[in-house]
Design a protein around this motif. Sequence first.
Motif, PDB file in Angstrom:
ATOM      1  N   ALA A 104       0.833  -1.200   0.000  1.00 32.31           N
ATOM      2  CA  ALA A 104       0.000   0.000   0.000  1.00 32.31           C
ATOM      3  C   ALA A 104       0.867   1.250   0.000  1.00 32.31           C
ATOM      4  O   ALA A 104       1.977   1.262   0.552  1.00 32.31           O
ATOM      5  N   SER A 105       0.365   2.283  -0.653  1.00 33.27           N
ATOM      6  CA  SER A 105       0.922   3.639  -0.587  1.00 33.27           C
ATOM      7  C   SER A 105       2.355   3.734  -1.089  1.00 33.27           C
ATOM      8  O   SER A 105       3.166   4.479  -0.548  1.00 33.27           O
ATOM      9  N   GLN A 106       2.694   2.986  -2.135  1.00 36.53           N
ATOM     10  CA  GLN A 106       4.025   3.054  -2.721  1.00 36.53           C
ATOM     11  C   GLN A 106       3.914   3.041  -4.248  1.00 36.53           C
ATOM     12  O   GLN A 106       3.060   2.368  -4.806  1.00 36.53           O
ATOM     13  N   ALA A 107       4.814   3.774  -4.916  1.00 36.90           N
ATOM     14  CA  ALA A 107       4.808   3.820  -6.376  1.00 36.90           C
ATOM     15  C   ALA A 107       5.576   2.656  -6.993  1.00 36.90           C
ATOM     16  O   ALA A 107       5.500   2.435  -8.203  1.00 36.90           O
ATOM     17  N   ALA A 108       6.324   1.891  -6.187  1.00 34.89           N
ATOM     18  CA  ALA A 108       7.089   0.757  -6.707  1.00 34.89           C
ATOM     19  C   ALA A 108       6.887  -0.452  -5.804  1.00 34.89           C
ATOM     20  O   ALA A 108       6.663  -0.323  -4.592  1.00 34.89           O
ATOM     21  N   TYR A 109       6.979  -1.633  -6.399  1.00 34.86           N
ATOM     22  CA  TYR A 109       6.807  -2.884  -5.658  1.00 34.86           C
ATOM     23  C   TYR A 109       7.867  -3.871  -6.122  1.00 34.86           C
ATOM     24  O   TYR A 109       8.048  -4.093  -7.322  1.00 34.86           O
ATOM     25  N   THR A 110       8.591  -4.473  -5.163  1.00 37.10           N
ATOM     26  CA  THR A 110       9.679  -5.392  -5.466  1.00 37.10           C
ATOM     27  C   THR A 110       9.372  -6.763  -4.870  1.00 37.10           C
ATOM     28  O   THR A 110       8.967  -6.867  -3.709  1.00 37.10           O
ATOM     29  N   SER A 111       9.597  -7.824  -5.677  1.00 44.42           N
ATOM     30  CA  SER A 111       9.372  -9.191  -5.205  1.00 44.42           C
ATOM     31  C   SER A 111      10.185 -10.140  -6.063  1.00 44.42           C
ATOM     32  O   SER A 111      10.817  -9.745  -7.036  1.00 44.42           O
ATOM     33  N   ILE A 112      10.171 -11.414  -5.687  1.00 46.90           N
ATOM     34  CA  ILE A 112      10.789 -12.468  -6.488  1.00 46.90           C
ATOM     35  C   ILE A 112       9.653 -13.377  -6.955  1.00 46.90           C
ATOM     36  O   ILE A 112       9.247 -14.300  -6.247  1.00 46.90           O
ATOM     37  N   PRO A 113       9.090 -13.111  -8.126  1.00 45.78           N
ATOM     38  CA  PRO A 113       7.909 -13.861  -8.583  1.00 45.78           C
ATOM     39  C   PRO A 113       8.253 -15.324  -8.860  1.00 45.78           C
ATOM     40  O   PRO A 113       9.358 -15.665  -9.292  1.00 45.78           O
ATOM     41  N   LEU A 114       7.277 -16.200  -8.632  1.00 49.33           N
ATOM     42  CA  LEU A 114       7.410 -17.598  -9.006  1.00 49.33           C
ATOM     43  C   LEU A 114       7.248 -17.738 -10.515  1.00 49.33           C
ATOM     44  O   LEU A 114       6.779 -16.837 -11.196  1.00 49.33           O
ATOM     45  N   ALA A 115       7.643 -18.899 -11.032  1.00 46.95           N
ATOM     46  CA  ALA A 115       7.485 -19.140 -12.464  1.00 46.95           C
ATOM     47  C   ALA A 115       6.008 -19.134 -12.835  1.00 46.95           C
ATOM     48  O   ALA A 115       5.158 -19.595 -12.083  1.00 46.95           O
ATOM     49  N   GLY A 116       5.702 -18.587 -14.005  1.00 45.47           N
ATOM     50  CA  GLY A 116       4.333 -18.524 -14.480  1.00 45.47           C
ATOM     51  C   GLY A 116       3.899 -17.107 -14.763  1.00 45.47           C
ATOM     52  O   GLY A 116       4.682 -16.168 -14.631  1.00 45.47           O
ATOM     53  N   VAL A 117       2.642 -16.967 -15.186  1.00 40.56           N
ATOM     54  CA  VAL A 117       2.085 -15.664 -15.517  1.00 40.56           C
ATOM     55  C   VAL A 117       1.366 -15.107 -14.292  1.00 40.56           C
ATOM     56  O   VAL A 117       0.542 -15.801 -13.689  1.00 40.56           O
ATOM     57  N   HIS A 118       1.683 -13.867 -13.933  1.00 39.34           N
ATOM     58  CA  HIS A 118       1.078 -13.220 -12.781  1.00 39.34           C
ATOM     59  C   HIS A 118       0.517 -11.870 -13.198  1.00 39.34           C
ATOM     60  O   HIS A 118       1.135 -11.142 -13.967  1.00 39.34           O
ATOM     61  N   ARG A 119      -0.661 -11.550 -12.674  1.00 41.64           N
ATOM     62  CA  ARG A 119      -1.281 -10.253 -12.955  1.00 41.64           C
ATOM     63  C   ARG A 119      -1.080  -9.333 -11.760  1.00 41.64           C
ATOM     64  O   ARG A 119      -1.425  -9.675 -10.628  1.00 41.64           O
ATOM     65  N   TYR A 120      -0.505  -8.158 -12.026  1.00 40.32           N
ATOM     66  CA  TYR A 120      -0.342  -7.123 -11.021  1.00 40.32           C
ATOM     67  C   TYR A 120      -1.208  -5.928 -11.400  1.00 40.32           C
ATOM     68  O   TYR A 120      -1.153  -5.453 -12.536  1.00 40.32           O
ATOM     69  N   ASP A 121      -2.022  -5.451 -10.444  1.00 40.29           N
ATOM     70  CA  ASP A 121      -2.891  -4.296 -10.655  1.00 40.29           C
ATOM     71  C   ASP A 121      -2.483  -3.179  -9.707  1.00 40.29           C
ATOM     72  O   ASP A 121      -2.137  -3.428  -8.541  1.00 40.29           O
ATOM     73  N   VAL A 122      -2.564  -1.960 -10.200  1.00 42.44           N
ATOM     74  CA  VAL A 122      -2.376  -0.777  -9.373  1.00 42.44           C
ATOM     75  C   VAL A 122      -3.710  -0.042  -9.289  1.00 42.44           C
ATOM     76  O   VAL A 122      -4.331   0.234 -10.318  1.00 42.44           O
ATOM     77  N   ILE A 123      -4.175   0.244  -8.069  1.00 41.29           N
ATOM     78  CA  ILE A 123      -5.332   1.100  -7.855  1.00 41.29           C
ATOM     79  C   ILE A 123      -4.810   2.424  -7.319  1.00 41.29           C
ATOM     80  O   ILE A 123      -4.155   2.465  -6.279  1.00 41.29           O
ATOM     81  N   VAL A 124      -5.070   3.512  -8.056  1.00 36.11           N
ATOM     82  CA  VAL A 124      -4.528   4.827  -7.700  1.00 36.11           C
ATOM     83  C   VAL A 124      -5.686   5.787  -7.450  1.00 36.11           C
ATOM     84  O   VAL A 124      -6.687   5.774  -8.159  1.00 36.11           O
TER      85      VAL A 124
END
Length: 350
Positions: free
Chosen positions: A290-310
């Motif tokens: 929450a409340s950040q313009a950037a997000y860092t992670s180590i995604p698992l293999a596969g297709v992932h959907r990331y959404d931003v609500i602003v």
Amino acid sequence: MNHRTLSFAGLMLLLALLIGCENTVEPERATLRLNLASERFRTSRSLLPTPQDMTITTVRITGTGPKGQTVDVQSEDQVVEIGNLAIGTWILHAVGFNSKGTALVSGDVTTLLSSVTNEATLELTQLVGEGVMSVQLSWDPDQVASDVRLEAQLFHQSGSPVALEVGALNKADGTVSLTKTLPAGSYYLKLQLFSQEVLVSGASQSLRILDGVTSDGSIELIIGDLSTAYTIMVVNNTMLPIEGSIVSTPLQAKAGDEVTLTYTPSNLPEGIGINDLQIDWYCEGILVQASQAAYTSIPLAGVHRYDVIVNHDRLGSLGSSTILLDMPRSLTQRQGRTRQEAASVGVFVH
């Protein structure tokens, strides 16, 4: 008459009450001069009406004053003068309409018209009426079990939850419709798809409701499958005034790499910066930051959907953006799958 489209975002009606009476003629009368100023509703796609439907083109002013006198004026101009009004207290109401005659916003003010009091401000801050949300959802039925289920939550721009009923799923086709009549305003929709009680897909979308208008659209819930190729698809899912994009770093990520997603707004009005926004990150419908313009992670293999609500405090500012992140398998995972496939047909790989 200058036919000027009134832009929206704060919609201010500056009422300049200029006294125009003479001592010898109508000493208890004056001229009401209205200076109109507004910003425009802006938007871009499906779950939102067109930009033309979100633009205020006319304003209707009605009111009552002393001695039972009334006023009813509709104008496309920035300045409107109404003469021969009685001196005293006036109760004024204004409604802004689009080119199709749909009411968008309204406001009220009570002011004293006199030789001393010659200005008042009327702010249009109340969204008018109610409309319909109609969303068609789809997914691949071959990728889920027979117990597939959908959780859907609807929230007002203020963050308060709104009751929403999910109808019967068409499990054979992988579809369901969400329909609800809502008061005019901005909302966001949170979706999560489960199979065998495991979250397999999700999405977050913003929408805008206008009086008498059906805000409809479709959302595909993508179920990620493992892939040896790495691709990034950036989908601009902005539906409300705040538009933006998401980029991934590094561009050529490998299995196990740390990936940083960065959101950048593209159409902020003057005086508003990215630090003034509420930016929340969702991964397949789950709030991850929450409340950040950037997000860092180590995604698992596969297709992932990331959404931003602003979101911003301004009326109608809620927006969303999406990125689909496809992470490759590691070499060990690929070799393991090759051995499994070979063993299933009686071939030994060494």
